[in-house]
Design a protein around this motif. Structure first.
Motif, PDB file in Angstrom:
ATOM      1  N   ALA A  51      33.051  41.229  39.662  1.00 34.27           N
ATOM      2  CA  ALA A  51      34.301  41.983  39.497  1.00 34.27           C
ATOM      3  C   ALA A  51      34.837  42.438  40.852  1.00 34.27           C
ATOM      4  O   ALA A  51      36.043  42.354  41.116  1.00 34.27           O
ATOM      5  N   ILE A  52      33.951  42.903  41.703  1.00 36.50           N
ATOM      6  CA  ILE A  52      34.369  43.338  43.044  1.00 36.50           C
ATOM      7  C   ILE A  52      34.936  42.163  43.831  1.00 36.50           C
ATOM      8  O   ILE A  52      36.004  42.273  44.444  1.00 36.50           O
ATOM      9  N   ARG A  53      34.238  41.028  43.802  1.00 39.44           N
ATOM     10  CA  ARG A  53      34.728  39.838  44.526  1.00 39.44           C
ATOM     11  C   ARG A  53      36.085  39.383  43.994  1.00 39.44           C
ATOM     12  O   ARG A  53      36.984  39.034  44.763  1.00 39.44           O
ATOM     13  N   ALA A  54      36.240  39.397  42.674  1.00 42.60           N
ATOM     14  CA  ALA A  54      37.510  38.955  42.072  1.00 42.60           C
ATOM     15  C   ALA A  54      38.648  39.894  42.470  1.00 42.60           C
ATOM     16  O   ALA A  54      39.755  39.433  42.788  1.00 42.60           O
ATOM     17  N   CYS A  55      38.380  41.198  42.457  1.00 40.19           N
ATOM     18  CA  CYS A  55      39.423  42.150  42.849  1.00 40.19           C
ATOM     19  C   CYS A  55      39.789  41.981  44.318  1.00 40.19           C
ATOM     20  O   CYS A  55      40.971  42.013  44.674  1.00 40.19           O
ATOM     21  N   ARG A  56      38.789  41.787  45.161  1.00 36.53           N
ATOM     22  CA  ARG A  56      39.075  41.548  46.590  1.00 36.53           C
ATOM     23  C   ARG A  56      39.927  40.298  46.779  1.00 36.53           C
ATOM     24  O   ARG A  56      40.866  40.296  47.570  1.00 36.53           O
ATOM     25  N   ALA A  57      39.578  39.249  46.048  1.00 33.55           N
ATOM     26  CA  ALA A  57      40.338  38.002  46.158  1.00 33.55           C
ATOM     27  C   ALA A  57      41.778  38.200  45.686  1.00 33.55           C
ATOM     28  O   ALA A  57      42.718  37.682  46.289  1.00 33.55           O
ATOM     29  N   ALA A  58      41.961  38.964  44.617  1.00 31.62           N
ATOM     30  CA  ALA A  58      43.322  39.233  44.127  1.00 31.62           C
ATOM     31  C   ALA A  58      44.097  40.082  45.121  1.00 31.62           C
ATOM     32  O   ALA A  58      45.286  39.842  45.360  1.00 31.62           O
ATOM     33  N   LEU A  59      43.421  41.059  45.712  1.00 32.80           N
ATOM     34  CA  LEU A  59      44.095  41.892  46.706  1.00 32.80           C
ATOM     35  C   LEU A  59      44.510  41.085  47.938  1.00 32.80           C
ATOM     36  O   LEU A  59      45.528  41.370  48.564  1.00 32.80           O
TER      37      LEU A  59
ATOM     38  N   GLY B  40      45.362  37.995  47.750  1.00 32.69           N
ATOM     39  CA  GLY B  40      46.325  36.987  47.322  1.00 32.69           C
ATOM     40  C   GLY B  40      45.703  35.622  47.061  1.00 32.69           C
ATOM     41  O   GLY B  40      46.417  34.642  46.873  1.00 32.69           O
ATOM     42  N   ASP B  41      44.374  35.546  47.043  1.00 32.05           N
ATOM     43  CA  ASP B  41      43.700  34.269  46.816  1.00 32.05           C
ATOM     44  C   ASP B  41      43.674  33.875  45.338  1.00 32.05           C
ATOM     45  O   ASP B  41      43.602  32.685  45.022  1.00 32.05           O
ATOM     46  N   ILE B  42      43.678  34.862  44.445  1.00 28.91           N
ATOM     47  CA  ILE B  42      43.751  34.600  43.009  1.00 28.91           C
ATOM     48  C   ILE B  42      44.778  35.559  42.417  1.00 28.91           C
ATOM     49  O   ILE B  42      45.167  36.540  43.062  1.00 28.91           O
ATOM     50  N   ASP B  43      45.202  35.296  41.185  1.00 31.15           N
ATOM     51  CA  ASP B  43      46.189  36.191  40.583  1.00 31.15           C
ATOM     52  C   ASP B  43      45.503  37.378  39.901  1.00 31.15           C
ATOM     53  O   ASP B  43      44.292  37.375  39.669  1.00 31.15           O
ATOM     54  N   ALA B  44      46.284  38.387  39.588  1.00 32.69           N
ATOM     55  CA  ALA B  44      45.767  39.621  38.996  1.00 32.69           C
ATOM     56  C   ALA B  44      45.113  39.373  37.645  1.00 32.69           C
ATOM     57  O   ALA B  44      44.115  40.010  37.305  1.00 32.69           O
ATOM     58  N   GLU B  45      45.640  38.436  36.872  1.00 31.19           N
ATOM     59  CA  GLU B  45      45.091  38.182  35.531  1.00 31.19           C
ATOM     60  C   GLU B  45      43.704  37.538  35.588  1.00 31.19           C
ATOM     61  O   GLU B  45      42.868  37.787  34.721  1.00 31.19           O
TER      62      GLU B  45
END
Length: 94
Positions: free
Chosen positions: A45-53, A55-60
């Motif tokens: 979850a932390i990695r996914a949020c960092r990636a979204a922040l 701009g590497d992945i979308d928020a969804e």
């Protein structure tokens, strides 16, 4: 990038059964970082949020990983649900 909203907020149980609503990637990142523990789901979850922040992945996509983390820890608020029973073996967010 910090204010990337989720299409639908994620609600989680915190403390003594109080719901907390996570509306954005930044909210989710803060919650995951503050959670007591170090499980693979939390780290994901932390990695996914960092990636979204970043701009590497979308928020969804980040939201989906966060929901999986909350489900695994039995803290995801379902519509009309009561807090999990005390002593259910789950870690408490302090």
């Amino acid at each position: 990038m910090l204010a990337q909203p989720f299409s639908k907020p994620v609600r989680v149980w915190v403390g003594l059964g109080f719901p907390r609503q996570l509306n954005t990637v930044a909210d989710a990142y803060q919650f995951a970082m503050e959670w007591c523990g170090n499980s693979p789901e939390q780290r994901a979850a932390i990695r996914a949020c960092r990636a979204a922040l970043a701009g590497d992945i979308d928020a969804e996509t980040a939201r989906g990983v966060l929901v999986a983390f909350a489900r695994k820890k039995d803290i995801l608020v379902q519509d009309g649900a009561a807090p999990p029973p005390a002593g259910s073996g789950q870690q408490r967010h302090v």
